[in-house]
Design an enzyme around this catalytic site. Structure first.
Site: not given
Length: 231
Positions: A137, A155
């Site tokens: 991420k 997220d």
């Protein structure tokens, strides 16, 4: 007096839902509504971005911005942060969750950037993910926001929006990421991460989605959306 009526029902398992057919109009409306699809994190260089994103794990962007405003005023390069050391760095980031572990990772990352990458933030996933505290991420955020690559950093906000709206349903972030990358029209892909995260943060909220103010209400496949309209 107006009020928001909340109605709690069991969600349909993501794997059983039909994909949302309204992907293009969905992003056309988000693009028309969100004038500046940019990060809420404050940074001026790719290194500052990298450190801010490492700090943002399980923390709010507001808390990160407070910390980095003070930190970057005295140290905003791999060399200057490394010179602070873990104990010297901690006072600047102590308002952020997991700051002890993050301080350790940031110092190791700074050392690796100096020793392995000539103090330059790498522009590819493999090298980014070799740095301490940098997972998929974080790498995606840096590649997208720092290097303008069409990546999708999923997220909690984007995971929720993808599943809730039917844009991309999946039981884990990797599945949602892959489906979003497959489905989002090419012309929206560069800014899609920010469109979705800002939409999830300010409109499609976890507990009280603002369906009455949602620009993509008609395109959304959230089966309980009518229950969150203001009446």
């Amino acid at each position: 007096m107006s009020k928001t009526v909340k109605h709690k029902t069991a969600d349909t398992p993501p794997s059983r839902r039909m994909p949302n057919p309204n992907v293009r109009p969905f992003f056309e409306k988000l693009a028309a509504t969100i004038a500046e699809p940019v990060s809420d994190l404050n940074y001026k260089t790719n290194f500052e971005l990298l450190i801010a994103v490492i700090l943002s794990a399980q923390a709010t962007d507001i808390s990160v911005n407070i910390a980095t405003k003070q930190l970057y005023a005295v140290a905003n390069t791999p060399e200057t942060i490394l010179a602070l050391g873990e104990e010297g760095l901690k006072p600047y980031i102590k308002n952020i969750g997991l700051y002890n572990a993050k301080a350790k990772n940031i110092i190791k990352t700074c050392r690796d950037l100096i020793d392995k990458f000539d103090s330059t933030v790498p522009d590819n996933r493999k090298d980014l993910e070799s740095l301490a505290g940098v997972g998929r991420k974080t790498a995606n955020v840096v590649l997208n926001s720092g290097f303008g690559q069409p990546t999708m950093a999923v997220d909690t906000h984007i995971f929720r929006v993808g599943n809730r709206t039917g844009l991309a349903t999946g039981k884990n972030v990797l599945i949602v990421e892959q489906k979003l990358v497959e489905r989002i029209p090419e012309e929206f892909m560069l800014d899609a991460h920010h469109y979705l995260i800002l939409h999830g943060r300010y409109t499609c909220k976890a507990r009280t989605p603002q369906c009455g103010a949602c620009p993509v209400y008609e395109e959304c496949m959230f089966k309980d959306k009518a229950a969150f309209l203001e009446i």
